[in-house]
Design an enzyme around this catalytic site. Structure first.
Site, PDB file in Angstrom:
ATOM      1  N   ARG A  59       0.801  -1.225   0.000  1.00  0.00           N
ATOM      2  CA  ARG A  59       0.000   0.000   0.000  1.00  0.00           C
ATOM      3  C   ARG A  59       0.832   1.272   0.000  1.00  0.00           C
ATOM      4  O   ARG A  59       0.564   2.201  -0.761  1.00  0.00           O
ATOM      5  CB  ARG A  59      -0.939   0.048   1.222  1.00  0.00           C
ATOM      6  N   THR A  60       1.829   1.345   0.847  1.00  0.00           N
ATOM      7  CA  THR A  60       2.544   2.618   0.972  1.00  0.00           C
ATOM      8  C   THR A  60       3.237   2.964  -0.339  1.00  0.00           C
ATOM      9  O   THR A  60       3.089   4.067  -0.869  1.00  0.00           O
ATOM     10  CB  THR A  60       3.549   2.552   2.140  1.00  0.00           C
ATOM     11  N   LYS A  88      25.815  -3.595  -2.503  1.00  0.00           N
ATOM     12  CA  LYS A  88      27.275  -3.616  -2.734  1.00  0.00           C
ATOM     13  C   LYS A  88      28.030  -2.954  -1.585  1.00  0.00           C
ATOM     14  O   LYS A  88      29.229  -2.778  -1.647  1.00  0.00           O
ATOM     15  CB  LYS A  88      27.610  -2.851  -4.017  1.00  0.00           C
ATOM     16  N   ARG A 109      11.479   3.857   2.867  1.00  0.00           N
ATOM     17  CA  ARG A 109      11.196   2.895   3.956  1.00  0.00           C
ATOM     18  C   ARG A 109      12.477   2.124   4.211  1.00  0.00           C
ATOM     19  O   ARG A 109      13.128   1.645   3.271  1.00  0.00           O
ATOM     20  CB  ARG A 109      10.073   1.942   3.560  1.00  0.00           C
ATOM     21  N   HIS A 137       5.790   6.073  11.199  1.00  0.00           N
ATOM     22  CA  HIS A 137       5.219   5.897   9.855  1.00  0.00           C
ATOM     23  C   HIS A 137       4.182   7.019   9.681  1.00  0.00           C
ATOM     24  O   HIS A 137       2.969   6.775   9.692  1.00  0.00           O
ATOM     25  CB  HIS A 137       4.579   4.510   9.769  1.00  0.00           C
TER      26      HIS A 137
HETATM   27  C1  NCD Z   1       2.336  -1.163   8.011  1.00  0.00           C
HETATM   28  C2  NCD Z   1       3.832  -0.932   8.073  1.00  0.00           C
HETATM   29  O1  NCD Z   1       4.566  -1.156   7.097  1.00  0.00           O
HETATM   30  O2  NCD Z   1       4.249  -0.490   9.134  1.00  0.00           O
HETATM   31  N1  NCD Z   1       1.843  -1.286   6.709  1.00  0.00           N
HETATM   32  C3  NCD Z   1       1.578  -0.176   5.959  1.00  0.00           C
HETATM   33  O3  NCD Z   1       2.423   0.643   5.706  1.00  0.00           O
HETATM   34  N2  NCD Z   1       0.319   0.003   5.536  1.00  0.00           N
HETATM   35  C4  NCD Z   1       1.856  -2.201   8.929  1.00  0.00           C
HETATM   36  C5  NCD Z   1       2.444  -3.576   8.881  1.00  0.00           C
HETATM   37  O4  NCD Z   1       3.344  -3.883   8.094  1.00  0.00           O
HETATM   38  O5  NCD Z   1       1.985  -4.389   9.673  1.00  0.00           O
END
Ligand code: NCD
Length: 313
Positions: A59-60, A88, A109, A137
């Site tokens: 999703r993100t 590397k 991320r 997040h």
């Molecule tokens: C979450 C995350 O990556 O922290 N997912 C997200 O970004 N929608 C939650 C998860 O991974 O459980």
């Protein structure tokens, strides 16, 4: 009240980087986009988003990329570190300095807590934290707050139950940090004792006089909750596989438990879900997690357009 033009060129590393007024303006902009999906189309033509994902994401990453494409911009990046030069041995600082040469905004991320702040310090363009380990997040928080606002009509005065992995769940940590700035929020933290909310977060809640309780039992709280925020047990952050297996199915939301809840309660989940919400709950009108995923795209469109400085209000 500041305008959205104040967000031009800003990074978003943790929820407090934006004021409540600024977040509310983003929600209004996201609501306008929801009403008219053509709104702001082409506003980011010629702009490039670098999506650097050192950890899995559906999703993100997809909602950020869809958001930039819907705004008329373009995306570059990688979805796993193995295909970047970090495999590397390149340092994060060097990867960021390089991406900043090619893109107008970076979304990253990374499994390491604090990595987003480090990236911001090395980047000449804004950095958006899409998750740094078990820490924060903030764009999931924007998504969560917008969803609550749209579905309940308010954020103030709600009782929110957080259930599952409150120790490692970064979406919980960020949402708690954002919610304390709203009025009369009550929080119920439901987890096994091994996965309770970190002490430093609880201490902050105590310092700020926030009304909260901790519990190991979901059923007992069901009837008090306006927003039930379910979370996945974060397998990748466990040191020990046996502990994960023992704890992973502690809570499973099913129709029986839903029957104990308020008629107007909503169930949120950042997703992905594993077993913690049984699929029979999906057809309950109170299950809002897929709508939540859609709001995530709208609010990320609002965020990217504002950071790029193409909205002036
Ligand atoms: C979450 C995350 O990556 O922290 N997912 C997200 O970004 N929608 C939650 C998860 O991974 O459980």
């Amino acid at each position: 009240m500041t305008g959205l033009n104040a967000l031009k060129g800003r990074s978003l590393i943790e929820p407090e980087d934006f004021s409540v007024d600024e977040m509310e303006l983003l929600f209004s902009l996201a609501e306008n986009i929801e009403k008219d999906e053509k709104y702001l189309r082409e506003s980011c033509r010629g702009k490039i988003l670098a999506a650097l994902f050192f950890e899995p994401s559906t999703r993100t990453r997809l909602s950020f990329e869809a958001a930039m494409l819907r705004l008329g911009g373009n995306c570059i990046g990688f979805a796993e570190p193995g295909s970047s030069s970090s495999s590397k041995g390149e340092s994060l600082a060097d990867t960021i300095r390089t991406a900043a040469c090619y893109a107008d905004t970076i979304v990253m991320r990374n499994p390491k807590e604090g990595s987003a702040l480090l990236a911001k310090n090395y980047s000449l363009v804004p950095v958006i934290n899409a998750g740094d380990g078990g820490h924060h997040h903030p764009t999931q928080t924007l998504t969560d707050l917008l969803t609550i606002k749209r579905l309940l009509g308010k954020i103030d005065t709600i009782t929110i139950g957080f259930c599952g992995d409150l120790k490692f769940g970064r979406t919980v940590h960020s949402l708690v940090k954002a919610l304390v700035r709203y009025n009369q929020i009550k929080m119920i933290f439901i987890s096994p004792k091994e996965l309770v909310l970190p002490e430093y977060i609880k201490n902050n809640l105590i310092k700020q006089n926030i009304d909260f309780i901790e519990s190991e039992n979901l059923e007992n709280s069901m009837n008090d909750i306006d927003v039930l925020y379910m979370t996945r047990v974060q397998k990748e952050r466990f040191f020990n596989e046996d502990d994960y297996i023992r704890l992973k199915d502690t809570y499973v939301l099913n129709t029986e438990k839903m029957s104990m809840a308020k008629e107007k309660m909503i169930v949120l989940h950042p997703l992905p879900r594993v077993n913690e919400i049984s699929i029979e709950v999906d057809s309950d009108p109170r299950a809002a997690y897929f709508q939540q995923a859609k709001y995530g795209m709208y609010v990320r469109m609002a965020l990217l357009a504002s950071i790029q400085g193409v909205v002036t209000c």
